[in-house]
Design an enzyme around this catalytic site. Sequence first.
Site, mmCIF file in Angstrom:
data_model
loop_
_atom_site.group_PDB
_atom_site.id
_atom_site.type_symbol
_atom_site.label_atom_id
_atom_site.label_comp_id
_atom_site.label_asym_id
_atom_site.label_seq_id
_atom_site.Cartn_x
_atom_site.Cartn_y
_atom_site.Cartn_z
ATOM 1 N N ARG A 67 0.856 -1.188 0.000
ATOM 2 C CA ARG A 67 0.000 0.000 0.000
ATOM 3 C C ARG A 67 0.889 1.233 0.000
ATOM 4 O O ARG A 67 1.507 1.580 1.000
ATOM 5 C CB ARG A 67 -0.918 -0.018 1.227
ATOM 6 C CG ARG A 67 -1.632 1.301 1.466
ATOM 7 C CD ARG A 67 -2.776 1.181 2.446
ATOM 8 N NE ARG A 67 -2.416 0.641 3.736
ATOM 9 C CZ ARG A 67 -1.824 1.317 4.726
ATOM 10 N NH1 ARG A 67 -1.457 2.572 4.537
ATOM 11 N NH2 ARG A 67 -1.572 0.740 5.881
ATOM 12 N N HIS A 100 -3.916 4.104 4.576
ATOM 13 C CA HIS A 100 -4.970 3.099 4.620
ATOM 14 C C HIS A 100 -6.277 3.696 4.084
ATOM 15 O O HIS A 100 -6.953 3.102 3.250
ATOM 16 C CB HIS A 100 -5.164 2.605 6.054
ATOM 17 C CG HIS A 100 -6.305 1.680 6.234
ATOM 18 N ND1 HIS A 100 -6.305 0.391 5.755
ATOM 19 C CD2 HIS A 100 -7.513 1.853 6.826
ATOM 20 C CE1 HIS A 100 -7.455 -0.191 6.045
ATOM 21 N NE2 HIS A 100 -8.203 0.674 6.692
ATOM 22 N N TYR A 125 3.840 5.365 11.380
ATOM 23 C CA TYR A 125 4.181 3.982 11.703
ATOM 24 C C TYR A 125 5.099 3.297 10.694
ATOM 25 O O TYR A 125 5.438 2.136 10.874
ATOM 26 C CB TYR A 125 2.907 3.145 11.891
ATOM 27 C CG TYR A 125 1.922 3.187 10.738
ATOM 28 C CD1 TYR A 125 2.084 2.390 9.619
ATOM 29 C CD2 TYR A 125 0.802 4.024 10.795
ATOM 30 C CE1 TYR A 125 1.174 2.420 8.572
ATOM 31 C CE2 TYR A 125 -0.115 4.056 9.755
ATOM 32 C CZ TYR A 125 0.071 3.257 8.647
ATOM 33 O OH TYR A 125 -0.827 3.298 7.612
#
Length: 395
Positions: free
Chosen positions: A287, A291, A300
């Site tokens: 990805r 998200h 993160y």
Amino acid sequence: MTVESTPARTPRRSAGSKAGTTGTKRTTRTTKKSTEPALVQLLTPEGKRVKNAEYDQYVADITAEELRGLYRDMVLTRRFDAEATSLQRQGELGLWASLLGQEAAQIGSGRALRDDDYVFPTYREHGVAWCRGVDPTNLLGMFRGVNNGGWDPNSNNFHLYTIVIGSQTLHATGYAMGVAKDGADSAVIAYFGDGASSQGDVAEAFTFSAVYNAPVVFFCQNNQWAISEPTEKQSRVPLYQRAQGYGFPGVRVDGNDVLASLAVTKWALERARAGEGPTLIEAFTYRMGAHTTSDDPTRYRGDEERQAWEAKDPILRLRRYLESKKYADDTFFEELESESEALGRRVREAVRAMPDPDSFAVFENVYADGHALVDEERAQFAAYQASFADADGGK
């Protein structure tokens, strides 16, 4: 052999793992190379065609025109996705789940389907929707809050987007069991992510599909991150190996390789149609963005990780292959660029022509006979909305 049909030993954790300690000592960790699972790849990141004895047959007769079609699919899907992201940032959509980086997995698998096959998507399968003939603008009404789907699932054999994580795998399994009972020779495919693989619904779908030999393909897009949780928090083994415990094959494919995604999905669908039961495909991809537009991936994961995956870009690798084989020239790419920009304008105009969502619709249909608490909350929200008009002098 890539397809796992017999139980394998649980591999030791790779060097990047955070788990695997015994007492006060760390366990010895093997190198990444020694624990890397088998990966089906037909097109390298450099655009080089590589042979695979098991899966070459499924793309052996692909033409230059079809390859250009796959490239066009990926480019237009990415352009639509980028426009939708921009529209959300401008306040035209409430939310958007980008597929950036996952185009090859979706287009490859989507083009493997027959018209009579049925698709159960999550909320990110914009490329599969494109392959099924769903107009891109129809995907956006739900994200604007003006409808609950926007298309007739039976017109394209493409179900409405599913927000509840993992539930569509059970829906797909039940539908596939019905297909088998009816004696049809079509197949069903269910899309889900690596995070959804930890849901109980997915485990139940695996169990029922195996026991009833349902003609269903489980297509897991492992994009490395379930929002902020890495895949290593989802499983101690590569995800495709989970199929072994349920009694059906699993295979890991390079999800950034559109040819490999096409070939492996064709193989799995043919198994299903032939009455050989379910298959789990793990499309190993990445990805590239957030998200959803409410997420900040910089909190993160590091830039170096994304940069490493940018070198594996699914669109770039197919372009390199087309150019190396002289299957496409400058005119093709220029015309596609113009088509891409026209698509972006059409999507933008369509969204801005949509009505504004009803702000109070959230309070409707919560209880069949109404509820005092909902009435109170509606009144509070109405007062909140009115405060903006008061602050603007009633305008």
